[in-house]
Design an enzyme around this catalytic site. Structure first.
Site, short mmCIF file in Angstrom:
data_model
loop_
_atom_site.label_atom_id
_atom_site.label_comp_id
_atom_site.label_asym_id
_atom_site.label_seq_id
_atom_site.Cartn_x
_atom_site.Cartn_y
_atom_site.Cartn_z
N HIS A 123 0.87 -1.17 0.00
CA HIS A 123 0.00 0.00 0.00
C HIS A 123 0.90 1.23 0.00
O HIS A 123 2.01 1.20 0.55
CB HIS A 123 -0.88 -0.04 1.25
CG HIS A 123 -1.89 1.05 1.37
ND1 HIS A 123 -1.56 2.32 1.80
CD2 HIS A 123 -3.22 1.08 1.13
CE1 HIS A 123 -2.65 3.06 1.82
NE2 HIS A 123 -3.66 2.34 1.41
N ASP A 200 3.20 -4.23 8.22
CA ASP A 200 2.00 -3.44 7.97
C ASP A 200 0.82 -4.37 8.22
O ASP A 200 0.54 -5.27 7.41
CB ASP A 200 2.00 -2.92 6.53
CG ASP A 200 0.67 -2.29 6.14
OD1 ASP A 200 0.60 -1.73 5.02
OD2 ASP A 200 -0.29 -2.35 6.92
N GLN A 203 -4.32 -4.93 7.00
CA GLN A 203 -5.25 -5.89 6.41
C GLN A 203 -5.19 -7.25 7.09
O GLN A 203 -5.90 -8.18 6.69
CB GLN A 203 -4.91 -6.05 4.90
CG GLN A 203 -5.95 -6.81 4.08
CD GLN A 203 -7.34 -6.20 4.12
OE1 GLN A 203 -7.49 -4.99 4.16
NE2 GLN A 203 -8.37 -7.04 4.14
N LYS A 226 -10.40 -0.19 10.23
CA LYS A 226 -10.57 -1.45 9.47
C LYS A 226 -10.93 -2.61 10.37
O LYS A 226 -11.16 -3.73 9.89
CB LYS A 226 -9.29 -1.74 8.68
CG LYS A 226 -9.15 -0.86 7.45
CD LYS A 226 -7.77 -0.92 6.82
CE LYS A 226 -7.43 -2.24 6.22
NZ LYS A 226 -7.53 -2.26 4.75
N CYS A 366 -4.60 2.37 -3.72
CA CYS A 366 -3.35 2.92 -3.16
C CYS A 366 -2.21 1.91 -3.31
O CYS A 366 -1.41 1.72 -2.39
CB CYS A 366 -3.52 3.31 -1.70
SG CYS A 366 -4.71 4.60 -1.44
C1 LIG Z 1 -2.44 -2.87 3.68
C2 LIG Z 1 -2.75 -1.45 4.08
N1 LIG Z 1 -1.76 -0.68 4.58
C3 LIG Z 1 -1.99 0.59 4.97
C4 LIG Z 1 -3.24 1.15 4.84
C5 LIG Z 1 -3.47 2.59 5.29
O1 LIG Z 1 -4.36 2.61 6.36
P1 LIG Z 1 -5.02 4.01 6.80
O2 LIG Z 1 -5.58 4.61 5.55
O3 LIG Z 1 -6.08 3.61 7.79
O4 LIG Z 1 -3.92 4.82 7.41
C6 LIG Z 1 -4.31 0.39 4.34
C7 LIG Z 1 -5.68 1.01 4.22
N2 LIG Z 1 -6.56 0.34 3.31
C8 LIG Z 1 -7.07 1.18 2.29
C9 LIG Z 1 -8.04 2.23 2.77
O5 LIG Z 1 -9.00 2.33 1.67
N3 LIG Z 1 -8.90 1.19 0.85
C10 LIG Z 1 -7.82 0.43 1.23
O6 LIG Z 1 -7.50 -0.67 0.78
C11 LIG Z 1 -4.06 -0.93 3.94
O7 LIG Z 1 -5.04 -1.71 3.45
#
Ligand SMILES: Cc1ncc(COP(=O)(O)O)c(CN[C@@H]2CONC2=O)c1O
Length: 412
Positions: A123, A200, A203, A226, A366
């Site tokens: 991400h 990280d 998820q 989440k 992202c």
């Molecule tokens: C694997 C992973 N790492 C980091 C983040 C960043 O988290 P925050 O946004 O809460 O700081 C997300 C958020 N998941 C995103 C949020 O929207 N869709 C997604 O898949 C994620 O899925």
């Protein structure tokens, strides 16, 4: 609380609604999870009965607020099996936690010629901080690639992690592919080369049991939203000796011992990293979310989601106009499925599914370098949680078929 995990949807008031005349099938849990009544009530109760600033007041409400805030920290400690409660730092979310590590540990320990290793499935919040740090420090950023099956290429990992590697930072689970990475094995490899490893957990923590001591990760970040908590609250776990050796991330109230005109001494962990008034209610609500998940059991959460993926993945893959990305083996596929539909743009697909009451995400999630590696610009992504059901999965499949029929002019 619902009597069984299969009735848990009853705890989520938002799920009981129609969208475009159809029952809501909420399959965008990787973006954010919905909130059970227990978490909502926790927030309301705090603001109705206990709201006060923490740690500094001596009046009754401040004592009660402090007690609940620190109780939430201890709940999180046990939830991820951290050794000490002071290894749990409340943050704004996963992004905040990862940036904290890059801006403190990274800034302090990365020098010209050093290497930082991440994976191509990261991400952006676990990619850009390391990319920008490497640029600033004239260090090298390296990517562990994927196998053709959409899992992490561990042979590539062993090649990429060397004695010049100082930081390895890896998603425990992909928010696009559903792949769960062998974080414990990666930690061992990193430590053999004298590097630290950052996990990280955004998820993974909401969807599977996580034991940071067993994983032997040095840092581990995740978000509350989440895992059914409000937005604006998250956690960074760090080994105490590493946290104590790091400089503060931000400066202000709470994070100090003494302040003089020309010098300041800083508080011990975790407060050194919690500058200013924190998201007190959010932390307490996160503690309630942890209670809720502990009541269900994370093994049961993981099992329920696996049942749904085992059910829906073959149905998706049986559709000739659908391409699924990520591991072919359902057992490797946590509750996230990214797919494309013939030559339809994912935004058109997601809009058409929404017309059938099905909420999914479309775009690059992202993870633009991952999209490039997959040879696509975007995907449609369905992401499940334990409160979803096979009924939601059937609604997704039927909506996909209806979408195909619509864009095919009525022939399918
Ligand atoms: C694997 C992973 N790492 C980091 C983040 C960043 O988290 P925050 O946004 O809460 O700081 C997300 C958020 N998941 C995103 C949020 O929207 N869709 C997604 O898949 C994620 O899925």
């Amino acid at each position: 609380m619902a009597n069984s995990i299969n009735d848990s949807y009853q705890d989520f008031p938002i799920l009981d609604q129609k969208v475009n005349g159809e029952r809501l099938a909420y399959l965008d849990n990787a973006a954010t999870a919905q909130k059970p009544q227990q978490v909502i009530d926790s927030l309301v109760h705090f603001y109705e009965h206990d709201n006060a600033n923490v740690h500094r007041g001596v009046h009754t409400l401040a004592e009660r607020a402090t007690e609940q805030y620190e109780a939430a920290r201890t709940k999180v400690q046990h939830f991820i099996n951290a050794k000490n409660h002071n290894e749990i730092i409340f943050t704004k979310g996963c992004t905040d936690g990862l940036n904290l590590v890059a801006a403190t540990y990274g800034e302090q320990n990365i020098h010209e010629g050093d290497e930082i290793v991440i994976t191509i499935m990261e991400h952006h919040s676990n990619l850009i901080p390391w990319q920008q740090l490497a640029i600033k420090k004239h260090a090298t950023l390296k990517y562990i690639e994927l196998t053709p099956e959409g899992t992490l290429d561990m042979e590539d990992a062993k090649r990429k992690i060397t004695d010049r590697t100082k930081i390895v930072s890896v998603a425990h689970a992909s928010n696009v592919l559903g792949t769960v990475n062998p974080l414990k094995e990666l930690a061992k490899i990193a430590h053999e080369h004298g590097a630290v490893i950052v996990g990280d957990g955004a998820q993974s923590v909401p969807h599977m049991p996580v034991d940071v001591q067993d994983l032997d990760v040095d840092f581990y970040a995740f978000s509350g939203h989440k895992m059914m908590s409000p937005t604006g609250i998250g956690v960074l776990y760090g080994k105490a000796d590493l946290l104590r050796a790091m400089p503060p991330y931000q400066y202000g109230g709470e994070m100090i011992n003494t302040v003089h005109r020309d010098e300041t001494t800083f508080a011990d962990i975790p407060f050194k990293f919690e500058a200013g008034t924190q998201n007190i209610a959010g932390a307490i609500a996160l503690g309630t979310a942890v209670d809720y998940l502990e009541e269900i059991g994370m093994e049961n959460v993981e099992k329920k989601e696996q049942e749904i993926v085992d059910y829906v993945l073959p149905k998706l893959e049986a559709l000739p106009y659908i391409t699924v990305y990520g591991p072919q083996d359902p057992a490797q596929h946590t509750g996230v499925i990214a797919f494309n539909m013939d030559n339809l743009h994912p935004h058109d697909v997601a809009t058409a599914l929404d017309a059938e009451g099905v909420a999914v995400r479309a775009g690059h999630h992202c993870a633009q370098p991952l999209m490039e590696a997959l040879g696509v610009s975007a995907t449609t992504r369905a992401s499940f949680y334990f409160y979803n059901s096979k009924k939601d999965a059937d609604q997704l499949i039927n909506a996909i078929k209806a979408t195909k029929e619509f864009f095919n002019g009525g022939t399918i």
